[in-house]
Motif scaffolding. Sequence first.
Motif, PDB file in Angstrom:
ATOM      1  N   LYS A 102       0.847  -1.191   0.000  1.00  0.00           N
ATOM      2  CA  LYS A 102       0.000   0.000   0.000  1.00  0.00           C
ATOM      3  C   LYS A 102       0.883   1.242   0.000  1.00  0.00           C
ATOM      4  O   LYS A 102       1.789   1.373   0.822  1.00  0.00           O
ATOM      5  CB  LYS A 102      -0.919   0.018   1.221  1.00  0.00           C
ATOM      6  CG  LYS A 102      -1.862   1.235   1.273  1.00  0.00           C
ATOM      7  CD  LYS A 102      -2.753   1.213   2.492  1.00  0.00           C
ATOM      8  CE  LYS A 102      -3.872   0.190   2.350  1.00  0.00           C
ATOM      9  NZ  LYS A 102      -4.875   0.607   1.333  1.00  0.00           N
ATOM     10  N   ASP A 105      -2.279   5.401  -0.083  1.00  0.00           N
ATOM     11  CA  ASP A 105      -3.642   4.877   0.098  1.00  0.00           C
ATOM     12  C   ASP A 105      -4.129   4.024  -1.066  1.00  0.00           C
ATOM     13  O   ASP A 105      -5.335   3.774  -1.194  1.00  0.00           O
ATOM     14  CB  ASP A 105      -4.639   6.026   0.348  1.00  0.00           C
ATOM     15  CG  ASP A 105      -4.388   6.719   1.672  1.00  0.00           C
ATOM     16  OD1 ASP A 105      -4.005   6.034   2.638  1.00  0.00           O
ATOM     17  OD2 ASP A 105      -4.576   7.948   1.727  1.00  0.00           O
ATOM     18  N   LYS A 106      -3.235   3.557  -1.896  1.00  0.00           N
ATOM     19  CA  LYS A 106      -3.584   2.669  -2.993  1.00  0.00           C
ATOM     20  C   LYS A 106      -2.870   1.325  -2.819  1.00  0.00           C
ATOM     21  O   LYS A 106      -1.699   1.285  -2.432  1.00  0.00           O
ATOM     22  CB  LYS A 106      -3.170   3.272  -4.337  1.00  0.00           C
ATOM     23  CG  LYS A 106      -3.862   4.577  -4.688  1.00  0.00           C
ATOM     24  CD  LYS A 106      -5.318   4.360  -5.034  1.00  0.00           C
ATOM     25  CE  LYS A 106      -5.964   5.654  -5.516  1.00  0.00           C
ATOM     26  NZ  LYS A 106      -7.408   5.466  -5.849  1.00  0.00           N
ATOM     27  N   ASN A 107      -3.602   0.241  -3.105  1.00  0.00           N
ATOM     28  CA  ASN A 107      -2.989  -1.085  -3.106  1.00  0.00           C
ATOM     29  C   ASN A 107      -2.333  -1.304  -4.462  1.00  0.00           C
ATOM     30  O   ASN A 107      -3.031  -1.335  -5.487  1.00  0.00           O
ATOM     31  CB  ASN A 107      -4.041  -2.161  -2.841  1.00  0.00           C
ATOM     32  CG  ASN A 107      -4.696  -2.007  -1.485  1.00  0.00           C
ATOM     33  OD1 ASN A 107      -4.058  -1.551  -0.533  1.00  0.00           O
ATOM     34  ND2 ASN A 107      -5.958  -2.373  -1.378  1.00  0.00           N
ATOM     35  N   VAL A 108      -1.014  -1.433  -4.471  1.00  0.00           N
ATOM     36  CA  VAL A 108      -0.294  -1.394  -5.741  1.00  0.00           C
ATOM     37  C   VAL A 108       0.584  -2.632  -5.936  1.00  0.00           C
ATOM     38  O   VAL A 108       1.012  -3.281  -4.980  1.00  0.00           O
ATOM     39  CB  VAL A 108       0.593  -0.134  -5.845  1.00  0.00           C
ATOM     40  CG1 VAL A 108      -0.266   1.116  -5.800  1.00  0.00           C
ATOM     41  CG2 VAL A 108       1.641  -0.098  -4.741  1.00  0.00           C
ATOM     42  N   THR A 125      -2.789  -1.211 -10.046  1.00  0.00           N
ATOM     43  CA  THR A 125      -3.527  -0.934  -8.815  1.00  0.00           C
ATOM     44  C   THR A 125      -4.527  -2.050  -8.578  1.00  0.00           C
ATOM     45  O   THR A 125      -5.261  -2.442  -9.492  1.00  0.00           O
ATOM     46  CB  THR A 125      -4.261   0.415  -8.900  1.00  0.00           C
ATOM     47  OG1 THR A 125      -3.297   1.459  -9.137  1.00  0.00           O
ATOM     48  CG2 THR A 125      -5.002   0.708  -7.615  1.00  0.00           C
ATOM     49  N   ASP A 128      -9.626  -2.136  -3.588  1.00  0.00           N
ATOM     50  CA  ASP A 128      -9.426  -1.581  -2.242  1.00  0.00           C
ATOM     51  C   ASP A 128      -9.269  -2.657  -1.180  1.00  0.00           C
ATOM     52  O   ASP A 128      -8.550  -2.462  -0.193  1.00  0.00           O
ATOM     53  CB  ASP A 128     -10.590  -0.664  -1.873  1.00  0.00           C
ATOM     54  CG  ASP A 128     -10.589   0.621  -2.684  1.00  0.00           C
ATOM     55  OD1 ASP A 128      -9.540   0.950  -3.262  1.00  0.00           O
ATOM     56  OD2 ASP A 128     -11.639   1.286  -2.744  1.00  0.00           O
TER      57      ASP A 128
END
Length: 313
Positions: A102, A105-108, A125, A128
């Motif tokens: 993360k 605030d993005k799951n990458v 990406t 969530d």
Amino acid sequence: RIKSYLMGRATPILLLFVGLGVSLAVPRVTVVSDKKAWIENLVLDPATESLFMSELKLGNVWRVLGFPNGTYVETLWLSGFQSVLGLARDESRPGILYGAGKKADKNVIYKFSSLFPNNMTVLATLPDACLGNGFGCHFATGKLYTACEGNFAPGTGSVYEIDPENGKVTTITTSMWAADGLWIDQERHLLYVGQLFSATVFVWNISGSAVFLGVLKGFGGFLDDFTLTDTNNTAIAGCDWSGNKIIHFNAMPTNGTISPTSLVASGIQRPTSARWGIEHSLSFPQTSLFVSEGRSRDYLLKTREDRLLRIDF
């Protein structure tokens, strides 16, 4: 930040080896690294003959470099993540590794250099609810696969395929229960994904579009990450997070029937990942098992008490 370690520090671990194809009268346990805040995942990199580990709670990736005299030196390789989880490599791209975590605030999903620190590029990406826990690369296609625990409720765990060339994310399933560990049998093109709470492993054939093959039941504990073992990839060395041990069990689908198991090691504090070493390596021998710890029961704690262990048979 660089720290060094000398092999041979004693650890209170009971070791029993059954069916691993290796033997030694008194197995040796070495603390390779310590004082980390939940080591979540490991990857061995033949290109640099080093090990990379993700420090989940502090958002760091560390490189561990070993020397023939038994000394290990670790370097902070990547930082600035809110959390880091899965790590993987593609054998056709030496010097490049992949990770999940993360950031902003993005799951990458990202790639990074194993030759130069702080060299990272975001590739895709994830949804969530998917942090990208278990993680692996299918060498034949270069596709990446990740397992996601969701909110730990039944039916919220998921598995995704990621194309690192264009960032396309393809859903394989969104109906698992805390999907966690992941490993790929590169010879048979099989994708293994474990469910944390039920210690159940789901198997897909990924030689083309993912085709579900069956289920195998490992043991009565919490199955965190795992790796295939034995020369024919017929068995799994799994991290029993709740039982503080490594368990060895059959890797063939049994459609829910509990597979016979044997104890590999006990006394490990919340094992999170297990990986075999590198072929022809002196510092990370192929016959050594490297195991990481995530000791805290409270996921929110950032205690610096976790270790990376090397077990020599």
